[in-house]
Structures are given as C-alpha cells and as structure tokens.
Design an enzyme around this catalytic site. Structure first.
Site, PDB file in Angstrom:
ATOM      1  N   ALA A 131      -9.766   4.971  -1.900  1.00  0.00           N
ATOM      2  CA  ALA A 131      -8.668   4.377  -1.133  1.00  0.00           C
ATOM      3  C   ALA A 131      -8.904   2.903  -0.882  1.00  0.00           C
ATOM      4  O   ALA A 131      -7.964   2.141  -0.677  1.00  0.00           O
ATOM      5  CB  ALA A 131      -8.536   5.103   0.200  1.00  0.00           C
ATOM      6  N   LYS A 132     -10.176   2.476  -0.877  1.00  0.00           N
ATOM      7  CA  LYS A 132     -10.558   1.083  -0.613  1.00  0.00           C
ATOM      8  C   LYS A 132      -9.866   0.537   0.622  1.00  0.00           C
ATOM      9  O   LYS A 132      -9.379  -0.581   0.638  1.00  0.00           O
ATOM     10  CB  LYS A 132     -10.308   0.215  -1.845  1.00  0.00           C
ATOM     11  CG  LYS A 132     -11.107   0.695  -3.061  1.00  0.00           C
ATOM     12  CD  LYS A 132     -11.077  -0.289  -4.203  1.00  0.00           C
ATOM     13  CE  LYS A 132     -11.890   0.208  -5.385  1.00  0.00           C
ATOM     14  NZ  LYS A 132     -11.338   1.393  -6.056  1.00  0.00           N
ATOM     15  N   ARG A 133      -9.840   1.328   1.689  1.00  0.00           N
ATOM     16  CA  ARG A 133      -9.250   0.883   2.937  1.00  0.00           C
ATOM     17  C   ARG A 133     -10.219   0.009   3.713  1.00  0.00           C
ATOM     18  O   ARG A 133     -11.396  -0.096   3.351  1.00  0.00           O
ATOM     19  CB  ARG A 133      -8.858   2.091   3.790  1.00  0.00           C
ATOM     20  CG  ARG A 133      -7.824   2.988   3.158  1.00  0.00           C
ATOM     21  CD  ARG A 133      -6.537   2.243   2.847  1.00  0.00           C
ATOM     22  NE  ARG A 133      -5.446   3.157   2.529  1.00  0.00           N
ATOM     23  CZ  ARG A 133      -5.078   3.515   1.307  1.00  0.00           C
ATOM     24  NH1 ARG A 133      -5.696   3.030   0.250  1.00  0.00           N
ATOM     25  NH2 ARG A 133      -4.066   4.350   1.133  1.00  0.00           N
TER      26      ARG A 133
END
Lengths: 273, 273
Positions: free
Chosen positions: A95-97
């Site tokens: 998700a690379k949040r």
C-alpha cells in the site's frame, strides 16, 4: 504471523518466494473477462498453482483501487481466499501508505482489522508518528520503504548527510528505535547488489522484502549472496515473471512452473548455506 | 482546473480555504447513522453548508478506505456530487501515494480518469519515476509532500546534506525539474512559521496546500504572512475544526459558520494585501 513462523515456513518449503499479485485486467488471459469477477478468478487460479512454491503473497493495492468498487471487492475476496485456504501464507498489502497519526491509524484499522492481512508496506517520509499507528497490532508487520529498485530511488534515498549517512541508512537506523525485527521489515530492491551489505550493517536481523527480481533485472543469487542473514531474512518478490508467464487458458500451470523454477533456485541456495 | 481558474476563484470568493472531508463514522452526528450511506449524507450536508466559503475540498482517502466497499462508494459519490453541483470547487484526493512507475500510473488512472478529481497528494520518497505518471494528465495536479506539520517531519524531512540542503528543500528543487507551477503544488504544514520563507526561496510561484490550521495549532495569519505570493499561492486546509464544529442535528449550520469565520479572516488578509 510471528518471525519464527515465517522462518519455519521458509525451511519447510525451501523457498523465500513472495508472489506479487499485480493483477491487471489488460494483461490477464482474455477468456477470464467473461467471469463475474475476472480479477479474483485470475488470482484464485494463480494462488492455487503457485502456493506450494512460495511463502508469501503481495497484492499491490493500486491494481485493485484503480477499478474502484469492483477492484476493492476483488482485493477483499483474494485476502479472504488466502486466509481460508492457505493459512500459512504471509499476506502483504503493498500500500506504501504513510500519513499523520490519526490517518495512519485509519489505514491500520482497514488493513489489519477489517481485512486481516499480515503486513503493510509504509513510506517513511513523514517520520515516526506516521509509522507508529501500524505497530499497535501484535503479530502484524510494518514493511518500511528503505532502498527501492526504481531509478528515482537515486533522487532522495541516496542523499548524504553532513555526517556521511545516506537517507535510506537514516531510515533504517531511526526506525530501528520504533520496532524490532519481530515487527518490522524493510523494502530493499533486488537490483541493489553491494548496497545490501550497507543495509545489513544497520539491520543485520531484520527480514527484507526484495522486489525487482525478473522483469526489473535482479537475480535471487545476488540477493542471497549480499542480503541473507542466518535466518535467511529474505522475502524475494516476483510479480510479472510469474503471473503473466502465459496468457493462454494454460496460464495458471505456466505461473506454477515459473514459481517452481524460482523455488528450485532458492532451494539450491538454501542448501549451500 | 487551471492555475488561473484557481486564482480567480480565490479572488471571487475572497477565500483560500480548503475543507478537509476526513469523515469518521465515530465522530459524525449519531442521527445520521440510520441513513443508507451515513458518510455521504454527512459530506453532502457539510458541502452544501460550506461551499460558499471555500474554494477546495480534500477528502482523505484513508477515512473512506477503512470502511472497505462502503467507504469507497461514499468517496465516489462525494466526488460526483461535488463535480455535478459545485463545478468551481478544486477536488483534492488526499492519497499520499508514491510507487514505482507502473503502479503510480494505476493510481493516476483510478483517481484522474475514473473519478475525475483535480489533484492527488503524492509522497516523494521513491523519486522522479514515482511522481511522473501523475503528470500525464493536462489540467490535473500533483501535490507533493514537502514539509509536513506532524512531529515526525523532523525525522527525515529536516535531514541536512553535506552542502547544507535539507531533504524538503531537495524535494522542492528536484521536483521543480519535473513540472512547473501550473501542474505541481506542495504540502507545507501550517505550523512551520518561518520555514515558509525557506520554501518560498525555492518555489516562489507554486501554490502550497497548507494543513494544520485549527486542531493542529497553525493560524491563517501566520501562513499568510510567511507563505503567500503575488497570486495568493495558498490553499489552507481545515478539517476537524469545520466538519466537527457541532455534533447535534444542527451540525451543518455550525460547520458553515466555522467555514465562514475562516473565510472572513482570509478576506481581511486578502484586503490588506
């Protein structure tokens, strides 16, 4: 899933392969497009064919979100299918949040509580309070971006401080104060070669999630040579090279064969150890 | 929406206010929970009450994604409602994405093509090829994280290179080579005070999206003093201070009043200019 369980799965299956479920309607075999949920139908077939050869799956959320409601439904079904039928697989939501505290907490709730994935990839730019909310879930993991495999990784990750510390090294060092090797992993691109040695100097014990094998040019041998630790400490991801190995109705068998080839390479590396 | 249209909207409405739609089922007035789609019902009422006083809306995707399918549906409905009824509002998807090229391209497609928002917030850690796919849409904007308002912004954004350049300054300088002030904006936290001057030395012409007013302690006066440029160059965001001004059935009127108060402050600042 605990660190020890991951290590045992790797030993038992003689594999540290993660299969990336970057499922794209434009690339899946055309005969699946008549299915009610083509994305899930594709994933289910890929999972059933590759599960014996891997220890983790990594659906990349972008590929699901771009189809809105239908994509999100396919993502949920994929996670549930894995949870139900392959409980020993480590599920990574790519998700690379990374956002301020209360927002990161919302993402953590969505992915760890509602969906029950094992790990989330997180971007470090906003610092400690953007990462910590993901660490409130025992048995769940944060996989922090450290040194990625894309060309743009040179732009900022390699920036060097006055004391000679590069940004990715500072990310490794600082985040080591937030969680230990039982709850944190790092993304390090497979094309990094000797840079793995620099990474290992700072985080000798952590697992590394390594994308970039296959289509992006990295090899399992090189990753193993420079990146492994005493517990293996690697999850090597391949996406396109496996899931799009073939676009005929025989696609799943071809994906299984591609995964098996990588698994055999990995088993040989583990045997040398 | 073009830069000139944004500037004209600010002049006409005497406001550079952006309303953050961080809609949380735990915080909205309880009587809305019986609605078929409580999140959208809340957003619609907030939008109708605040639209005269603002020029932009910023739904934060985390707050929608954490409710899975229902949340995503509410997000889509909110964007469509704004597009249809308030075509002069600038819609920012606060997503903080940033991934390798083909993945960023998927996000761009999802948010710019499927949903038709005006802008996406993007995290810079992965560098140029993680940002560029968002720049392939004329009239659409990238809002890059530069210097955020949270405590963790100290961890990496303030890191100083051997040449005395801090990471956020490098982000501003490098990204200036990828797009100009007609397609790129930057996130700079309202609590930054004099740091706005450092930002403006590098990007004098760009618009800045400024969160952190209200609940996080920043004030429109300080942001205006240090951050404005000849075209105003600011979109100041307030979320909680407006949308949760009141939790009774009178909530929308209270939100409108809170937005009007900020708009009046902004009009006074613009008049001094």
């Amino acid at each position: 899933m605990t660190r020890q369980e991951i290590i045992e799965n790797i030993r038992r299956k003689q594999s540290f392969l993660c299969v990336g479920l970057d499922t794209d309607l434009k690339k899946i075999p055309p005969h699946l497009l008549t299915e009610e949920d083509p994305i899930f139908a594709f994933n289910k077939a890929i999972i059933d064919a590759t599960a014996p050869y891997c220890v983790a799956y990594k659906p990349n959320l972008a590929f699901y979100e771009c189809f809105g409601l239908k994509g999100w439904a396919a993502f949920e079904k994929t996670v549930k299918y894995l949870r139900t039928n392959y409980p020993d697989q480590f599920i990574i939501a790519d998700a690379k949040r990374g956002d301020i505290g209360n927002t990161s907490a919302m993402y953590a709730r969505a992915l760890f509580e509602e969906l029950d994935v094992d790990a989330i990839t997180v971007a470090p730019y906003m610092g400690e309070d953007s990462v910590k909310p993901f660490l409130n879930y025992p048995g769940k993991w944060v996989i922090l971006l450290a040194l990625t495999s894309n060309p743009g990784s040179q732009d900022f990750q390699m920036m060097e401080s006055g004391e000679g510390e590069r940004l990715f090294e500072r990310v490794l060092r600082r985040s080591g104060e937030w969680a230990d090797a039982g709850q944190m992993m790092y993304v390090v691109g497979a094309t990094r070669g000797r840079a793995f040695e620099d990474v290992r100097r700072i985080v000798p014990n952590h697992f590394l999630l390594v994308p970039g094998v296959g289509a992006q040019g990295g090899s399992p041998e090189e990753v193993w040579r420079y990146g492994r630790n005493a517990d293996c400490g690697l999850l090597v991801n391949s996406s396109r090279g496996i899931i799009y190995a073939d676009s005929t109705p025989d696609f799943a068998r071809a994906a299984g064969a591609a995964a098996q080839t990588l698994q055999a390479q990995m088993a040989a590396l583990i045997a040398q150890h």
